[in-house]
Scaffold this active site. Sequence first.
Site, mmCIF file in Angstrom:
data_model
loop_
_atom_site.group_PDB
_atom_site.id
_atom_site.type_symbol
_atom_site.label_atom_id
_atom_site.label_comp_id
_atom_site.label_asym_id
_atom_site.label_seq_id
_atom_site.Cartn_x
_atom_site.Cartn_y
_atom_site.Cartn_z
ATOM 1 N N GLU A 65 8.512 -0.674 -52.035
ATOM 2 C CA GLU A 65 8.935 -0.970 -50.632
ATOM 3 C C GLU A 65 8.899 -2.667 -50.455
ATOM 4 O OE1 GLU A 65 6.855 1.480 -51.588
ATOM 5 O OE2 GLU A 65 7.572 3.236 -50.364
ATOM 6 N N HIS A 134 -0.593 9.447 -43.417
ATOM 7 C CA HIS A 134 0.818 9.777 -42.816
ATOM 8 C C HIS A 134 1.073 9.683 -41.411
ATOM 9 C CE1 HIS A 134 1.849 10.411 -46.988
ATOM 10 N NE2 HIS A 134 3.177 10.868 -46.865
#
Lengths: 332, 338
Positions: A65, A134
């Site tokens: 990322e 999440h």
Amino acid sequence: MNKAAQQHMTYRQAVREAMREAMQKDDRVFLMGEDVGRYGGCFNVSEGMLQEFGEDRVVDTPLSESGFTGCGIGAAAAGMRPIVEIMTVNFSLLAADQIINTAAVLYYMSGGQFNVPVVIRMATGGGKQLAAQHSRSLENWYAHIPGLKILTPATVEDARGMLWPALEDPDPVLIFENSTLYNYEDAYSGNGHTVDISTARVRRAGSDVSILTYGIGLHKSLKAAEQLSKQGIEAEVVDLRVLRPLDNETVFASVRKTHRAVIVDEGWKSGGISAELSARITESLFYDLDCPVERVCGAEVPAPYARHLEQASLPQPQQIIETIQKMGGIHG
Amino acid sequence: MATKKKTPAKKKSSRKSREKEQKRHLLHQMIRIRQMEEKAYELYTQEKIRGFLHLYDGEEAVAVGVIENLQKEDSIVATYREHGHALVRGVSMERIMAEMYGKLEGCSGGRGGSMHLYDKETNFFGGSAIVANGLPMATGVALAYKRQQKEAIACCFFGEGAVDEGEFHESMNLAALWKLPVLFVCENNLYSMGMPFELAESETDLVTKARSYKMKASSVNGMDVLAVLQEARKAVAYARDNQQPYFLECRTYRYRAHSMFDPERYRSKEEVQEWKKKDPITTFAEKLKKEQLLTDEELQHINREVAGEVAQAVQFAEEGTDEPIENLSQFVYSNSKN
Ligand SMILES: Cc1ncc(C[n+]2csc(CCOP(=O)(O)OP(=O)(O)O)c2C)c(N)n1
């Protein structure tokens, strides 16, 4: 009649169509992210795009990322118009250095020499029993950063229309797509027209209270407003759309009219957008208010897995209704 | 324990029976994982288990072969695909199942779910659902053990996708630089979600990569439990005795979708079938039969016994309790009261 008119579209399709159109219009645009190509995107948003545009323009990245977001930022600074997709906001934490330490500050730090016209899209939000790592709504937190623009499309029209102006914007724009909205379907007659990325919108007019919200909160607030209406309370629902820079004007106009404000956000209260809005309203409209500003926000806990606990931690329409019913001077 | 005075013949027969026992134990452990995962799959389709569910079918030999070598004081840090690791480490199937049901009796009290199994009792530092997130943690656990002059090591499991992340490289360097007793176990199942390994890495020889950090490293067939057992034995001993990290690549394969559903556009059905021919459980059971260490009846017996354990675990989870909503903010901080 034009084919685009009157059609129904899901939020997912809207984002995809927006990306396809941008890629068709401008060679500098390319999409880059984890599993955006062969897999079709982790939420299936970019399905078919690899086949349509090829590997140079729909780029599957390794799980890096920080690396690929930074690459998008560098490519943007050097003349490209990348759309970086980060699967979810939770993984953007690995790219936070590039977003905050580079994208947000490069133009300022270089004395106006290097701007970063990158668009970074990511899914956000909870409610799917995905537990603490999440389920976050960190758009709030990115909205803290000067130099970034923060968009939160909540409607099919915005999902379809916000991307192009975001790409045209000379500065870094982050688009937060609530993952529970991808399947949301609505009539779409926008014909591919763009929308502005600077104002809030009144989605439902009302005279008794202003509900200020965005993203998934809009849908919950509209539900609550319908219920309240049956009790004779007319809530005005304002979709913020853009969390940075905030559109004071639309918000203030609504609160000036209703004299009451409640802010609905799945994110946490402390240091969040709800705190900011509340402060702005009190600073500027104190004497217009009939009662204190209220907030219906996510409980200040990491998201629990168990369904009943998670649901209890998120704002629900019923909670919005009860909060409004108790506001000073409200009578239904 | 064999005493010194035993005759060679007796020694041989007791070694043989120990070997038989150990091999059957390995088989039993792998079957426990397989059956638990198959049940979890079924329960997910019935919406008893929710959220994400990453199953370990096909990879059983890795967790079983490695963890068999660990001592009680050692620690494990794993990923969201950690049911098998928790189970063979000694977390009961009941508590794992109850966690997947989101029940108070679960090993994380229902707050974690499938991706976040934790158990302090067995030094199971859990399932992290952020790729590569566990590596720095494991390195830190090893740092503590070294400072505390313990014999213990930290054992960290992760997929090959983690190798793409900066946290992998930072941890490898720190562990090698500071000479920390960590065993890094890379479960290379060839895909990180839909991303094929060879399209994600410029250098696909992970042993070479690890050695670039001056770390001792090797690679093993992760479908062969004995091979894993032996290689991991060396690795664990090396980390413990030398107070040094070790990188072990286990080449394996995940049979199922990445999580419960995925369109599997990234691989062919034939490829999956090819790998299933190398199934760690059936190939090992066949081997034991050939070596006359196992009969068909005994295998059936193991299967039945495990099926009973699974049924009991499901019943335990079904009968579990929901945490009262008033307790929502408990455990945000260590001293929270309610
Ligand atoms: C930092 C981060 N990026 C992306 C994801 C989404 N994601 C979850 S698992 C996964 C694939 C990981 O593959 P690998 O490490 O090989 O492990 P495997 O799932 O194959 O066991 C991805 C991309 C994530 N959880 N964390």
